[in-house]
Scaffold this active site. Structure first.
Site, PDB file in Angstrom:
ATOM      1  N   LYS A  77      11.441   4.714  -1.068  1.00  0.00           N
ATOM      2  CA  LYS A  77      10.162   4.161  -1.464  1.00  0.00           C
ATOM      3  C   LYS A  77      10.218   3.258  -2.490  1.00  0.00           C
ATOM      4  CE  LYS A  77       7.334   6.283   1.202  1.00  0.00           C
ATOM      5  NZ  LYS A  77       7.218   5.837   2.697  1.00  0.00           N
ATOM      6  N   HIS A  95       8.329  -2.386   3.066  1.00  0.00           N
ATOM      7  CA  HIS A  95       7.007  -2.665   3.594  1.00  0.00           C
ATOM      8  C   HIS A  95       6.600  -4.108   3.304  1.00  0.00           C
ATOM      9  CE1 HIS A  95       6.177   1.385   4.349  1.00  0.00           C
ATOM     10  NE2 HIS A  95       6.746   1.855   3.279  1.00  0.00           N
TER      11      HIS A  95
END
Ligand SMILES: NC(=O)c1ccc[n+]([C@@H]2O[C@H](COP(=O)([O-])OP(=O)(O)OC[C@H]3O[C@@H](n4cnc5c(N)ncnc54)[C@H](O)[C@@H]3O)[C@@H](O)[C@H]2O)c1
Length: 368
Positions: A77, A95
């Protein structure tokens, strides 16, 4: 040849206990000639000693910022907010390549430092399929949470667990099980999984089976001429479709008041609410570990209430199983970094995707 070295970083998100490389797979990397460093991490599901025993060097949490230039920094992450300049090759779910809100800031950090994002979502084979993904356990958890909610209610907040415990809870809800509500004795739960042939769809069908439910599985063939009335004639929908082309919505706001609706819980594994290809425009807000279930409609006119579960970090709830599956799938590709270097096809493709995003100021992106 530039083989670099693989540096497994600590995750800054305190709820993130997963790791992309298990100690056993760390041993395989070291045996293949990899230089491997693993950072200390208080919450990681695997102890640091297991990595040391596998032949990895250890380092303090967050020390990747001072890692040698040739290190491939591996995580899952987000990175911490600093430093402003990223000079390494980072492997994680960035992302940042689909035009997400946070994309420009992260891409700017890479641009400033001359580093590269090798996004885990863009490690794809020649067929365009991802070499590793967390989908199976996302679907498994999605269906499991759905069943637990329908058959007694979920206790919040959700906390990470392991498969054995989760399966025991699912089995306890089956007719005759110790937590079985009266309704399971009288009527079987009707569950539909859409995208049933995919990773998460298969996980969802497997979890339903543990709960004693034979789920109905629909994939492209069954949704081509969507029979919405048949869809609404299930108690539970576990939505696992990876939408790539526009198609009619599966559940629309007007379906909430549709005559004869039996559907009372939608579990949206895709969490595609902000996508133009969203097939469940019946809700807007994602739910969370703190508040897993949202009520979309109370019971009206003889129709049941309608609830939604839409949690975008489901696999983190089963950190051990999710890490093992992911690491096993990623290992062959990580080994190519050691044997062939960063120009091995999967890595070269991911680098190209990143460079295109940098050039266009952010374009294409991720869930995990
Ligand atoms: N919530 C989470 O924590 C989490 C975690 C991981 C992945 N995901 C998401 O789950 C979704 C599915 O991922 P996956 O790995 O299972 O993908 P996948 O590619 O393995 O499977 C997708 C399936 O959807 C099917 N499909 C595509 N269009 C369809 C249609 N119109 N009707 C019926 N079926 C259709 C495909 O044929 C395929 O079988 C993705 O959106 C992914 O981002 C969510």
């Amino acid at each position: 040849m530039d083989h670099g070295h693989i540096w497994v970083r600590h995750e800054v998100r305190s709820t993130e206990r997963r790791c992309a490389v298990t100690p056993d797979d760390a041993r395989a990397l070291v045996a293949a000639g990899a230089e491997l460093t693993v950072e200390e991490s208080p919450q990681r599901i695997f102890p640091l000693e297991a990595y040391a025993a596998a032949g990895a060097r250890t380092a303090p949490a967050g020390s990747w910022v001072d890692a040698p230039d040739d290190a491939f920094v591996l995580g899952l992450k987000e990175l911490p907010e600093g430093p402003d300049r990223l000079r390494h090759r980072h492997i994680f779910f960035g992302h940042a390549l689909k035009g997400q809100a946070e994309a420009p800031a992260l891409l700017e950090r890479f641009r400033a430092g001359g580093g590269t994002l090798l996004d885990l979502e863009y490690l794809v084979g020649e067929d365009g399929r991802r070499v590793a993904a967390f989908g199976y356990w996302a679907g498994y958890l999605g269906a499991a949470l759905g069943v637990l909610q329908l058959r007694g209610g979920l206790a919040a907040p959700l906390t990470p667990t392991d498969r054995e415990e989760l399966d025991a809870r699912l089995r306890a809800t089956t007719p005759g099980g110790e937590e079985a509500p009266a309704s399971t004795a009288t009527g079987a739960t009707r569950a539909l999984v859409t995208g049933a042939l995919g990773r998460s769809g298969r996980g969802a069908m497997d979890a339903l089976a543990v709960a004693g439910i034979t789920g109905t599985g629909w994939d492209r063939e069954q949704t081509r001429d969507l029979d919405r009335a048949a869809l609404l004639d299930h108690d539970l929908l576990v939505h696992c479709v990876l939408a790539t082309v526009p198609s009619p919505a599966f559940v629309r706001p007007e379906d909430v008041t549709a005559d004869g609706r039996r559907l009372s819980l939608v579990v949206d594994v895709t969490c595609d609410t902000s996508s133009a290809l969203n097939l469940l425009p019946v809700y807007r807000e994602l739910t969370s570990w703190q508040q897993p279930v949202d009520r979309l409609s109370d019971a009206v006119d003889g129709l049941p209430p309608l609830d939604v579960i839409a949690i975008d970090n489901l696999p983190s709830l089963l950190p051990l199983e999710a890490s093992r599956t992911y690491s096993a799938d990623l290992l062959p590709t990580l080994l190519t970094l050691v044997t062939e270097g960063p120009d091995a096809p999967v890595w070269a493709r991911a680098r190209e995707t990143f460079q295109e995003a940098l050039a266009s100021g952010s374009a294409h992106g991720s869930k995990g």
